[in-house]
Design an enzyme around this catalytic site. Structure first.
Site, PDB file in Angstrom:
ATOM      1  CB  THR A   1      -7.389   0.542  11.252  1.00  0.00           C
ATOM      2  OG1 THR A   1      -7.823   0.952   9.948  1.00  0.00           O
ATOM      3  CG2 THR A   1      -6.957   1.773  12.023  1.00  0.00           C
TER       4      THR A   1
ATOM      5  NE  ARG B   1      -3.181   2.462   3.066  1.00  0.00           N
ATOM      6  CZ  ARG B   1      -2.801   3.234   4.074  1.00  0.00           C
ATOM      7  NH1 ARG B   1      -1.781   2.869   4.848  1.00  0.00           N
ATOM      8  NH2 ARG B   1      -3.436   4.362   4.344  1.00  0.00           N
TER       9      ARG B   1
ATOM     10  NE  ARG C   1      -4.983  16.491   7.897  1.00  0.00           N
ATOM     11  CZ  ARG C   1      -4.689  15.372   8.565  1.00  0.00           C
ATOM     12  NH1 ARG C   1      -4.649  15.408   9.892  1.00  0.00           N
ATOM     13  NH2 ARG C   1      -4.423  14.246   7.942  1.00  0.00           N
TER      14      ARG C   1
ATOM     15  CE  LYS D   1      -8.908   4.148   3.476  1.00  0.00           C
ATOM     16  NZ  LYS D   1      -7.792   5.137   3.511  1.00  0.00           N
TER      17      LYS D   1
END
Length: 600
Positions: A342, A59, A101, A284
């Site tokens: 994860t 990845r 963010r 995802k």
């Protein structure tokens, strides 16, 4: 049968007591669950060691990539080492997506936030202060309403919207607080965000991935079917652009005087590239809103990643294991690959061994039926990247031995939701072929299922029906070969069945600075008039190639199931299921030779 005996299993081992080559052979023979590993500063110079340790897919995280020239050598090194080791390894490019963010702060690196504190959340490009958090995403501020939650820093900070004080400003209350630094992620779990999953940076990154022929593209923060469709539409535009270039610069769309800038093996792949080729889209699932439309998202995706990081922030943590199991089950009945990701071995970022809970987490993902498990920071930035892969591989192998715990897939649901059911013109035989091959392998206790595949679909179907058998996928396309690396239990193999294999021997000096010679060799390689071997010769060449390249996979006399769906280049194998003993085809061809000698 599974066993609770305290005696060690034949496949359980101390990963430090076995050399890389032996581990590599054991890994490829016995492990079915695939490993996706993230490359980063800690592992870019360890590609060979990681492949030997068990990596199937690398990845590449494009979240912070701004200079594509830094990625080209990595991609070339993966392809080069994969070829040298004669083992198929794929590459997945991971798009950043619309990561939201907070801005920085005036005159300070962070601000303290305490429970019960009131402050403002503002849509602005300005820096914040001790009373104001600024974010440069006005769509979010416009959509948020009183009582909505705002989570920062991976959920470590939780805010509640109290009221709107201006079009671009909200008053919020701190529910859980700590120190907030600049550029921390913001999640809004109560909203279907009115932002496309593809940012402008993602579009540029996707074009680079397309040009580099990456095998998978992971699409982040998918919320709806249209998010996935947008990426498909974008790649359709890339294809049109390439077709126009090929009209100007046939046959590859590359000016003749630039051919020497490319690796010759890359050019050979290009000349054989299917007109329908594109990277597989892996959606995802990391937002709860995606779960509301998950069936439609699965339909337009080529695979799903259970991205538990952001999913764990936006959903209740207690729900994540249930969501994981439900997602894996849904994707399996759709006959598409699923990756669980994860924090699987998170502690190995700093420690040489994982926690017991992490080992159980990996094993339970295997029991759930995942096709692949993924390492992120453990490989990208950790102190033990190679050891993490070895440990992951060992855990998977041991879990697979105890197949009684593996989730069973309902065949009726597969036939209703699988690949064939979504086709405009379903194949009338393929479900029966896949059912028969999987059942025959189980009933005969076959060592492997050998599948001849043109697109990879038949392998997907058989892999989902039979989770315990090794599947050897035979294809003539390197791109199909690599996309099959993510499927559980599938070992893809590239074999050319042309009587004259079409590949002219090329010396390095022969094409250097000689673009006309390159064109001549490529067109000779692409000879579409080549005849193909007959069915008996195909079977014999398959056995011989397996024995030569991967003798650890099968031994002479092993029971095998041989099958194929529709295969345009091998009509004698179309819609076939055959039970055989490995080595019979070679013996048959030798017998024919003896008979011919006697008759002559």
């Amino acid at each position: 049968m599974s066993s609770l005996s305290s005696k060690s299993s034949g496949n359980s081992l101390n990963v430090n007591e076995i050399n890389d080559l032996d581990l590599f052979k054991l890994d490829r023979k016995t492990r079915k669950t695939k490993i996706v590993a993230t490359l980063g500063p800690a592992s870019r110079d360890k590609i060979r060691e990681l492949i030997l340790a068990g990596v199937n897919v690398f990845r590449l995280n494009f979240s912070h990539v701004t200079d594509y020239s830094t990625q080209v050598p990595i991609i070339r090194e993966i392809r080069k080492v994969s070829k040298e080791l004669k083992i198929c390894v794929a590459i997945l490019g991971d798009l950043c997506g619309p990561k939201i963010r907070n801005n920085g702060f005036k005159g300070r690196e962070s601000i303290p936030l305490e429970k019960g504190q009131h402050l403002y959340l503002k849509a602005s490009s300005e820096l914040g202060d001790e009373n104001t958090i600024c974010m440069n995403t006005p769509q979010i501020i416009k959509q948020l309403q009183p009582e909505h939650r705002v989570l920062l820093d991976d959920g470590n900070i939780s805010l509640r919207v109290l009221q709107r004080v201006a079009e671009d400003t909200l008053e919020v209350e701190v529910l859980t607080g700590t120190e907030l630094k600049a550029r921390k992620g913001i999640n809004v779990p109560d909203l279907l965000i009115d932002i496309p999953a593809l940012t402008e940076k993602d579009k540029r990154d996707a074009k680079f991935m397309w040009d580099q022929r990456l095998d998978f593209i992971a699409l982040s923060f998918v919320q709806r079917r249209q998010d996935v469709q947008d990426l498909h539409d974008l790649m359709a535009e890339f294809r049109k652009e390439e077709e126009e270039k090929k009209k100007i610069y046939p046959p590859l769309g590359i000016p003749v005087d630039k051919l020497n800038d490319y690796d010759y093996n890359y050019l050979v792949e290009e000349i054989h590239l299917s007109p329908e080729w594109r990277p597989m889209v892996i959606s995802k699932i990391e937002k709860p809103q995606a779960l509301d439309e998950i069936d439609e998202i699965i339909k337009v995706s080529d695979g799903i990643m259970v991205a538990r990081g952001d999913l764990g922030v936006e959903c209740q943590l207690e729900k994540v294991p249930i969501v994981q199991k439900e997602l894996i089950r849904k994707v399996n009945v759709s006959e598409k690959p699923v990756i669980t990701a994860t924090q699987m071995l998170e502690s190995m970022i700093t420690n040489p061994v994982p926690t017991r809970a992490e080992v159980s987490d990996v094993a339970n993902a295997v029991f759930d039926g995942t096709d692949a498990v993924m390492l992120s920071g453990e490989c990208a930035a950790g102190a033990y990247p190679v050891e993490s892969v070895k440990m992951m591989s060992s855990i998977c192998r041991f879990a697979e031995e105890n197949s009684d715990y593996t989730d069973k897939i309902d065949l009726n649901l597969i036939r209703k939701n699988g690949i064939n059911s979504l086709l405009e013109h379903p194949n009338p035989f393929i479900d029966a072929i896949a059912d028969s091959a999987a059942t025959a392998a189980e009933e005969s206790n076959a060592s492997a299922i050998i599948v001849y595949t043109d697109t990879g679909d038949t392998c997907n179907m058989i892999s989902k029906r039979n989770r315990n058998s090794n599947i050897i996928a035979i294809t003539y396309s390197s791109h199909v070969q690599r996309k099959l690396t993510v499927l559980r239990g599938v070992h893809p193999m590239l074999i050319n069945f042309k009587k004259n294999n079409g590949t002219m021997p090329v010396q390095p000096d022969e094409t250097k600075n000689n673009n006309n010679q390159i064109i001549f060799n490529l067109l000779s390689n692409f000879n579409t008039n080549s005849e193909y071997l007959n069915t008996d010769e195909v079977l014999a060449k398959t056995e011989h190639t397996i024995l030569t390249r991967h003798p650890e996979w099968l031994s002479i006399g092993d029971k095998v199931v041989i099958c194929s769906g529709y295969h345009p280049l091998l009509p004698g194998l179309c819609n076939t299921v055959k039970l055989s003993c490995f080595g019979d085809a070679i013996r048959t061809e030798k017998s024919k030779t003896y008979w011919d000698d006697d008759l002559n």
